[in-house]
Write an enzyme that holds these catalytic residues in place. Structure first.
Site, PDB file in Angstrom:
ATOM      1  N   ASN A 170     -36.430 -30.242 -16.924  1.00  0.00           N
ATOM      2  CA  ASN A 170     -37.522 -29.998 -17.874  1.00  0.00           C
ATOM      3  C   ASN A 170     -38.517 -31.149 -17.989  1.00  0.00           C
ATOM      4  O   ASN A 170     -39.705 -30.926 -18.196  1.00  0.00           O
ATOM      5  CB  ASN A 170     -36.947 -29.718 -19.280  1.00  0.00           C
TER       6      ASN A 170
ATOM      7  N   HIS B 280     -41.531 -16.783  -8.990  1.00  0.00           N
ATOM      8  CA  HIS B 280     -42.255 -17.805  -8.230  1.00  0.00           C
ATOM      9  C   HIS B 280     -43.432 -17.197  -7.473  1.00  0.00           C
ATOM     10  O   HIS B 280     -43.956 -17.802  -6.555  1.00  0.00           O
ATOM     11  CB  HIS B 280     -41.295 -18.544  -7.282  1.00  0.00           C
TER      12      HIS B 280
ATOM     13  N   HIS C  63     -35.602 -21.126 -18.902  1.00  0.00           N
ATOM     14  CA  HIS C  63     -34.911 -22.384 -19.228  1.00  0.00           C
ATOM     15  C   HIS C  63     -34.284 -22.358 -20.619  1.00  0.00           C
ATOM     16  O   HIS C  63     -33.363 -23.118 -20.898  1.00  0.00           O
ATOM     17  CB  HIS C  63     -35.876 -23.571 -19.069  1.00  0.00           C
TER      18      HIS C  63
ATOM     19  N   ARG D 282     -41.459 -19.371 -17.367  1.00  0.00           N
ATOM     20  CA  ARG D 282     -40.384 -20.291 -17.007  1.00  0.00           C
ATOM     21  C   ARG D 282     -39.642 -20.812 -18.241  1.00  0.00           C
ATOM     22  O   ARG D 282     -38.430 -21.005 -18.210  1.00  0.00           O
ATOM     23  CB  ARG D 282     -40.968 -21.458 -16.212  1.00  0.00           C
TER      24      ARG D 282
HETATM   25  C1  HEM Z   1     -33.243 -19.359  -8.856  1.00  0.00           C
HETATM   26  C2  HEM Z   1     -33.261 -20.530  -9.408  1.00  0.00           C
HETATM   27  C3  HEM Z   1     -34.530 -21.256  -9.728  1.00  0.00           C
HETATM   28  C4  HEM Z   1     -34.867 -22.502  -9.331  1.00  0.00           C
HETATM   29  C5  HEM Z   1     -34.006 -23.451  -8.506  1.00  0.00           C
HETATM   30  C6  HEM Z   1     -36.187 -22.774  -9.826  1.00  0.00           C
HETATM   31  C7  HEM Z   1     -36.864 -23.968  -9.649  1.00  0.00           C
HETATM   32  C8  HEM Z   1     -38.179 -24.182  -9.980  1.00  0.00           C
HETATM   33  C9  HEM Z   1     -38.907 -25.388  -9.704  1.00  0.00           C
HETATM   34  C10 HEM Z   1     -38.354 -26.635  -9.050  1.00  0.00           C
HETATM   35  C11 HEM Z   1     -40.172 -25.204 -10.137  1.00  0.00           C
HETATM   36  C12 HEM Z   1     -41.334 -26.205 -10.061  1.00  0.00           C
HETATM   37  C13 HEM Z   1     -41.296 -27.101 -11.282  1.00  0.00           C
HETATM   38  C14 HEM Z   1     -42.235 -28.275 -11.181  1.00  0.00           C
HETATM   39  O1  HEM Z   1     -42.760 -28.547 -10.114  1.00  0.00           O
HETATM   40  O2  HEM Z   1     -42.434 -28.954 -12.216  1.00  0.00           O
HETATM   41  C15 HEM Z   1     -40.254 -23.888 -10.691  1.00  0.00           C
HETATM   42  C16 HEM Z   1     -41.381 -23.328 -11.238  1.00  0.00           C
HETATM   43  C17 HEM Z   1     -41.415 -22.093 -11.823  1.00  0.00           C
HETATM   44  N1  HEM Z   1     -40.349 -21.260 -12.041  1.00  0.00           N
HETATM   45 FE1  HEM Z   1     -38.514 -21.449 -11.226  1.00  0.00          FE
HETATM   46  N2  HEM Z   1     -36.636 -21.694 -10.509  1.00  0.00           N
HETATM   47  C18 HEM Z   1     -35.663 -20.741 -10.490  1.00  0.00           C
HETATM   48  C19 HEM Z   1     -35.695 -19.511 -11.123  1.00  0.00           C
HETATM   49  C20 HEM Z   1     -36.726 -19.091 -11.913  1.00  0.00           C
HETATM   50  C21 HEM Z   1     -36.667 -17.959 -12.808  1.00  0.00           C
HETATM   51  C22 HEM Z   1     -35.420 -17.105 -13.044  1.00  0.00           C
HETATM   52  C23 HEM Z   1     -37.878 -17.856 -13.393  1.00  0.00           C
HETATM   53  C24 HEM Z   1     -38.367 -16.862 -14.421  1.00  0.00           C
HETATM   54  C25 HEM Z   1     -37.918 -15.644 -14.526  1.00  0.00           C
HETATM   55  C26 HEM Z   1     -38.705 -18.912 -12.855  1.00  0.00           C
HETATM   56  C27 HEM Z   1     -40.032 -19.092 -13.138  1.00  0.00           C
HETATM   57  C28 HEM Z   1     -40.799 -20.148 -12.668  1.00  0.00           C
HETATM   58  C29 HEM Z   1     -42.228 -20.230 -12.838  1.00  0.00           C
HETATM   59  C30 HEM Z   1     -43.118 -19.153 -13.414  1.00  0.00           C
HETATM   60  C31 HEM Z   1     -42.623 -21.464 -12.323  1.00  0.00           C
HETATM   61  C32 HEM Z   1     -44.030 -22.080 -12.350  1.00  0.00           C
HETATM   62  C33 HEM Z   1     -44.159 -22.794 -13.693  1.00  0.00           C
HETATM   63  C34 HEM Z   1     -45.488 -23.490 -13.950  1.00  0.00           C
HETATM   64  O3  HEM Z   1     -46.426 -23.395 -13.171  1.00  0.00           O
HETATM   65  O4  HEM Z   1     -45.549 -24.179 -14.997  1.00  0.00           O
HETATM   66  N3  HEM Z   1     -37.964 -19.657 -11.994  1.00  0.00           N
HETATM   67  N4  HEM Z   1     -39.025 -23.289 -10.599  1.00  0.00           N
END
Ligand code: HEM
Ligand SMILES: *[C@@H]1O[C@H](CO)[C@@H](O)[C@H](O)[C@H]1NC(C)=O
Ligand SMILES: *[C@@H]1O[C@H](CO)[C@@H](O)[C@H](O)[C@H]1NC(C)=O
Ligand SMILES: *[C@@H]1O[C@H](CO)[C@@H](O)[C@H](O)[C@H]1NC(C)=O
Ligand SMILES: *[C@@H]1O[C@H](CO)[C@@H](O)[C@H](O)[C@H]1NC(C)=O
Ligand SMILES: *[C@@H]1O[C@H](CO)[C@@H](O)[C@H](O)[C@H]1NC(C)=O
Ligand SMILES: *[C@@H]1O[C@H](CO)[C@@H](O)[C@H](O)[C@H]1NC(C)=O
Length: 336
Positions: A102, A200, A74, A70
């Protein structure tokens, strides 16, 4: 000393090549300048060293592979893949770490520091922090069971941050049109949006990003109608109305730490966790819906697309050549 003739010749070649790039011969901005062999002579151990540090970090924290993946996202969406997300507050920097998407959410910074420290030991002053994020994401996906790809390298680190741009990262409450616009603004298309959202398939999510869907979707005082009832009941137990907004759940409850295509089969079962996940399929007339179907049907196709889209994302507005710098410490601009 090179003869004038050969210099003119290479100059002409350079002009031709830049013209070809400018004319867009299938080359996206920056792509031509990165190379998977970039550190072949200057730091051949780069992958091995990074991998060792990441595996060690994973022993203490199974979530770290998702968190690092992630971080690269970002970083790249905010003024390009320049390591800007890693900069701390200072007299010249307003850190992106405190932007809404973030703050208390992006994590893994100490592990990036550990990779950087190990690389400074092995090859001082050579590997950029922006490349460390790209390498960490690649290794993280691979070690979680996902696809392998050769990661283009040679990014340089920026000397600025932009918290305004970080505040504009894609939000889990954005509608599909807005998500398409935000991806489109950095040169990514619908296939990239659907493939990259597949990240995700691992990692965690705080209740604050799902409660609206459970109790008061878009201010309707009703649950999100696109959310499966059984999954809603499951999430409601874990995220009660006035519960802990920071409590964590798996983004993919079927295989929480494995990189696979279950993200898409979940969405097909109306079990996407975020609004932004489910919208890819459930928005009426969504051009992304057939792409979700393809990736749900074939993990192989998802893996191939994911690898390609990670390379596309990793190419966003990169600094190369003499632009930027190689930071000594990922948290600070050199000499500050
Ligand atoms: C399409 C738009 C996207 C939105 C709106 C989005 C939003 C989010 C949100 C809200 C979370 C949870 C954060 C939290 O609870 O603190 C999350 C987690 C995550 N996102 Fe996304 N995301 C998007 C795209 C992506 C992309 C492009 C990637 C990587 C290629 C990604 C990888 C991840 C990963 C791996 C997690 C888990 C992180 C962890 O456990 O620390 N996301 N995302
Ligand atoms: C960094 O600066 C931002 C914006 O000025 C501020 O909101 C945040 O609290 C600061 N963080 C730290 C750790 O100083
Ligand atoms: C970031 O989160 C902290 C709590 O950890 C909070 O005190 C601070 O106000 C938040 N910063 C911003 C800029 O929202
Ligand atoms: C920061 O990002 C915002 C939003 O993308 C943009 O309008 C602004 O020009 C950027 N600031 C700088 C100094 O680049
Ligand atoms: C999507 O969200 C934007 C910004 O909130 C809004 O202007 C637009 O009308 C929405 N589009 C759809 C189709 O709901
Ligand atoms: C539901 O959301 C709307 C708009 O976000 C808000 O005005 C309303 O107070 C919320 N209802 C409850 C019961 O929290
Ligand atoms: C809320 O959940 C977070 C994450 O699991 C945890 O660190 C924190 O201690 C919890 N807060 C309360 C008040 O239970």
């Amino acid at each position: 000393m090179a003869s004038r003739g050969s210099m003119t010749c290479s100059l002409q070649l350079a002009v031709l090549v830049s013209a070809a790039i400018a004319l867009g011969f299938g080359v996206r901005a920056g792509e031509a300048q990165l190379s998977s062999e970039y550190y072949g002579q200057t730091c051949p151990v780069v992958h091995r060293v990074a991998r060792r540090v990441l595996k060690k970090a994973h022993e203490a924290d199974v979530r770290i592979y998702a968190s690092l993946t992630r971080l690269h996202f970002h970083d790249c969406f905010v003024q390009g893949c320049d390591g800007s997300i890693l900069l701390d507050n200072s007299s010249s920097i307003v850190s992106e770490k405190f932007a809404t998407p973030n703050n208390n959410s992006a994590r893994g910074y100490p592990v990036v520091d550990a990779v950087k420290a190990a690389l400074e030991e092995a090859c001082p002053g050579v590997v950029s922090c922006a490349d460390i994020l790209a390498i960490a994401a690649k290794i993280s996906v691979e070690l979680s069971g996902g696809p392998r790809w050769r990661v283009p390298l040679g990014r340089r680190d920026g000397t600025t941050a932009n918290i305004t741009a970080a505040n504009n990262l894609p939000s889990p409450f954005d509608n599909l049109t807005t998500l398409q616009q935000k991806f489109g603004a950095v040169g990514l298309d619908d296939t990239d949006l659907v493939a990259l959202s597949g990240a995700h398939t691992f990692g965690r999510v705080q209740c604050q990003f799902v409660t609206a869907r459970l109790y008061n979707f878009s201010g309707t005082n009703r649950p999100d109608p696109t959310l499966d009832r059984g999954y809603r009941a499951f999430l409601s137990l874990r995220c009660p109305r006035a519960g802990n907004a920071s409590a964590l759940n798996d983004l993919d409850p079927t295989t929480p730490d494995t990189f696979d295509n279950n993200y898409y089969t979940n969405i097909e079962a109306r079990r996407g966790t975020l609004q932004s996940d489910q919208e890819l399929l459930s928005t009426p007339g969504a051009p992304t819906a057939p792409i979700v179907g393809r990736f749900a049907a074939s993990q192989k196709e998802f893996f191939r697309s994911f690898a390609r889209s990670m390379v596309n994302m990793g190419n966003i507005q990169v600094l190369t050549g003499s632009q930027g710098e190689i930071r000594k410490n990922c948290r600070m601009v050199n000499g500050s």
